[in-house]
Design a protein around this motif. Structure first.
Motif, PDB file in Angstrom:
ATOM      1  N   ARG A  42     -44.645   6.400   9.220  1.00 40.73           N
ATOM      2  CA  ARG A  42     -45.615   5.450   9.765  1.00 40.73           C
ATOM      3  C   ARG A  42     -44.991   4.697  10.936  1.00 40.73           C
ATOM      4  N   TYR A  43     -45.848   4.149  11.795  1.00 37.09           N
ATOM      5  CA  TYR A  43     -45.345   3.457  12.972  1.00 37.09           C
ATOM      6  C   TYR A  43     -44.406   2.312  12.597  1.00 37.09           C
ATOM      7  N   GLU A  44     -44.769   1.549  11.570  1.00 35.72           N
ATOM      8  CA  GLU A  44     -43.918   0.427  11.166  1.00 35.72           C
ATOM      9  C   GLU A  44     -42.542   0.917  10.723  1.00 35.72           C
ATOM     10  N   LYS A  60     -31.941   3.560  24.881  1.00 32.66           N
ATOM     11  CA  LYS A  60     -32.876   4.475  25.534  1.00 32.66           C
ATOM     12  C   LYS A  60     -33.657   5.229  24.464  1.00 32.66           C
ATOM     13  N   VAL A  61     -34.973   5.344  24.665  1.00 35.71           N
ATOM     14  CA  VAL A  61     -35.846   6.031  23.711  1.00 35.71           C
ATOM     15  C   VAL A  61     -36.796   6.928  24.482  1.00 35.71           C
ATOM     16  N   ARG A  62     -37.038   8.100  23.917  1.00 39.75           N
ATOM     17  CA  ARG A  62     -38.127   8.933  24.427  1.00 39.75           C
ATOM     18  C   ARG A  62     -39.054   9.269  23.275  1.00 39.75           C
ATOM     19  N   VAL A  63     -40.349   9.101  23.503  1.00 33.81           N
ATOM     20  CA  VAL A  63     -41.370   9.419  22.512  1.00 33.81           C
ATOM     21  C   VAL A  63     -41.867  10.832  22.771  1.00 33.81           C
ATOM     22  N   THR A  64     -41.832  11.674  21.730  1.00 31.23           N
ATOM     23  CA  THR A  64     -42.256  13.060  21.864  1.00 31.23           C
ATOM     24  C   THR A  64     -43.194  13.420  20.710  1.00 31.23           C
ATOM     25  N   ARG A  71     -51.839  11.531  18.325  1.00 29.96           N
ATOM     26  CA  ARG A  71     -51.749  10.686  17.139  1.00 29.96           C
ATOM     27  C   ARG A  71     -52.544   9.397  17.341  1.00 29.96           C
ATOM     28  N   LYS A  72     -53.357   9.066  16.363  1.00 28.52           N
ATOM     29  CA  LYS A  72     -54.170   7.863  16.406  1.00 28.52           C
ATOM     30  C   LYS A  72     -53.280   6.620  16.448  1.00 28.52           C
ATOM     31  N   GLY A  73     -53.643   5.670  17.284  1.00 27.90           N
ATOM     32  CA  GLY A  73     -52.910   4.413  17.367  1.00 27.90           C
ATOM     33  C   GLY A  73     -51.654   4.457  18.204  1.00 27.90           C
ATOM     34  N   ILE A  74     -51.461   5.524  18.965  1.00 27.45           N
ATOM     35  CA  ILE A  74     -50.203   5.699  19.696  1.00 27.45           C
ATOM     36  C   ILE A  74     -50.000   4.608  20.749  1.00 27.45           C
ATOM     37  N   PHE A  75     -51.073   4.130  21.368  1.00 26.95           N
ATOM     38  CA  PHE A  75     -50.911   3.111  22.408  1.00 26.95           C
ATOM     39  C   PHE A  75     -50.421   1.795  21.815  1.00 26.95           C
ATOM     40  N   LEU A 107     -50.317   2.440  30.226  1.00 27.85           N
ATOM     41  CA  LEU A 107     -48.917   2.702  29.883  1.00 27.85           C
ATOM     42  C   LEU A 107     -47.973   2.001  30.858  1.00 27.85           C
ATOM     43  N   MET A 108     -48.302   2.070  32.125  1.00 29.68           N
ATOM     44  CA  MET A 108     -47.449   1.438  33.122  1.00 29.68           C
ATOM     45  C   MET A 108     -47.437  -0.076  32.950  1.00 29.68           C
TER      46      MET A 108
END
Length: 327
Positions: A42-44, A60-64, A71-75, A107-108
């Motif tokens: 889960r996101y939490e 540093k993080v990259r979301v993939t 995926r619902k709720g990604i924003f 996103l920006m």
């Protein structure tokens, strides 16, 4: 975090194994079972793991994915991720089909400055052949929208394959003459059971020869502080940059500074190794922060200095397909 002599400051987060594309080199050839919903972090839970990683040196993080934007709720998740103060670099890898100019602007505004688009062809008909989806124009329009909005750098990742897109290497490289894109050619890595055989691989030296014969010499570009394993170059007068990622022809494991968190909540110290450490189950069972941090340390003990992929048999190839691991 430390693995041997390497400082690990980069966490790649897969938020889903789902993808709306069916790329031939990524999705298994045979039917496969999706990860059950309750088994996905889960996101939490992801955010807690990220914050603990930041306490230990992650910047540093990259979301993939899969494709993260399915995926619902990604924003909402990305917005919360961007509020973690220790993170200095947050990027997202996407196929670009689920976006639009308004979403890119959102996103920006959150603080995302960099999108990595997966794009293996500039031909709409071939795009359908590779992805099994008629989405080329939408993807290209979103790349151009990101450029117009001011995202920088915009990276385009291309997996080069004989008989699929090797006739487009010149044209894809030529994008850097027209736009300030960072185009990166990636040597194909055999991952699980796909419809692409290892003999489809094109090594970087051959890709470079094709580019040089068409566009002229490549001038090396010094690495930036947050750059990954790509060796980067520029064509004469080009606003963009060419990069080459060489997991087969030039092993860069000793320089690797990343740890992966799969969508199943496992820590994977190497993309090309089946070694994983389950952090999600202990988290759900009430493990405290120090116990979870120790699991990260334990996972990194399995981080190899060399992958010897070129000598592996089919039995040694990573069991999980790319969407289950996170590209």
């Amino acid at each position: 975090m430390i693995a041997g002599t390497r400082e690990i400051n980069y966490l790649r987060i897969s938020v889903t194994d789902r993808c709306n594309f069916r790329c031939i080199y990524c999705i298994p050839a045979a039917p496969f079972k999706r990860i059950e919903h309750d088994s996905i972090a889960r996101y939490e839970e992801i955010l807690r793991i990220v914050r603990l990683g930041c306490d230990m040196g992650i910047t540093k993080v990259r979301v993939t994915g899969g494709e993260p934007f399915v995926r619902k709720g990604i924003f909402s998740f990305i917005r919360r991720l961007c509020r973690i103060p220790q993170l200095k670099d947050i990027s997202i890898t996407t196929n670009g089909s689920c976006l639009n100019p308004d979403k890119i602007k959102e996103l920006m505004d959150m603080g995302i400055q960099r999108l990595n688009f997966s794009l293996d062809t500039l031909m709409p008909e071939k795009f359908i052949r590779i992805t099994q989806r008629d989405q080329f124009q939408r993807v290209w329009d979103n790349i151009m929208a990101a450029l117009d909005i001011g995202m920088s750098p915009i990276k385009i990742n291309t997996v080069a394959l004989k008989g699929f897109n090797d006739d487009e290497i010149q044209a894809i490289a030529g994008l850097t003459r027209e736009y300030p894109f960072h185009v990166r050619f990636i040597e194909y890595m055999p991952m699980g059971d796909t419809d692409v055989d290892a003999d489809r691989q094109i090594l970087t030296r051959d890709i470079k020869d094709i580019i040089i014969n068409t566009h002229g010499p490549l001038t090396p570009v010094p690495k930036g502080i947050n750059d990954g394993p790509a060796k980067t170059y520029r064509l004469a007068g080009a606003p963009g940059i060419l990069g080459f990622i060489t997991p087969i022809s030039s092993n860069f494991c000793s320089e690797c500074n990343r740890l992966r968190l799969t969508s199943r909540g496992t820590l994977r110290p190497c993309l090309l190794s089946n070694n994983e450490t389950d952090i999600l189950t202990p988290l759900r069972n009430g493990a405290d922060d120090e116990a979870l941090k120790q699991l990260m340390v334990t996972a990194l003990k399995d981080k190899p200095l060399y992958h010897n992929l070129e000598k592996r048999t089919a039995r040694d190839v990573p069991l999980n397909h790319m969407t289950a691991i996170g590209g």
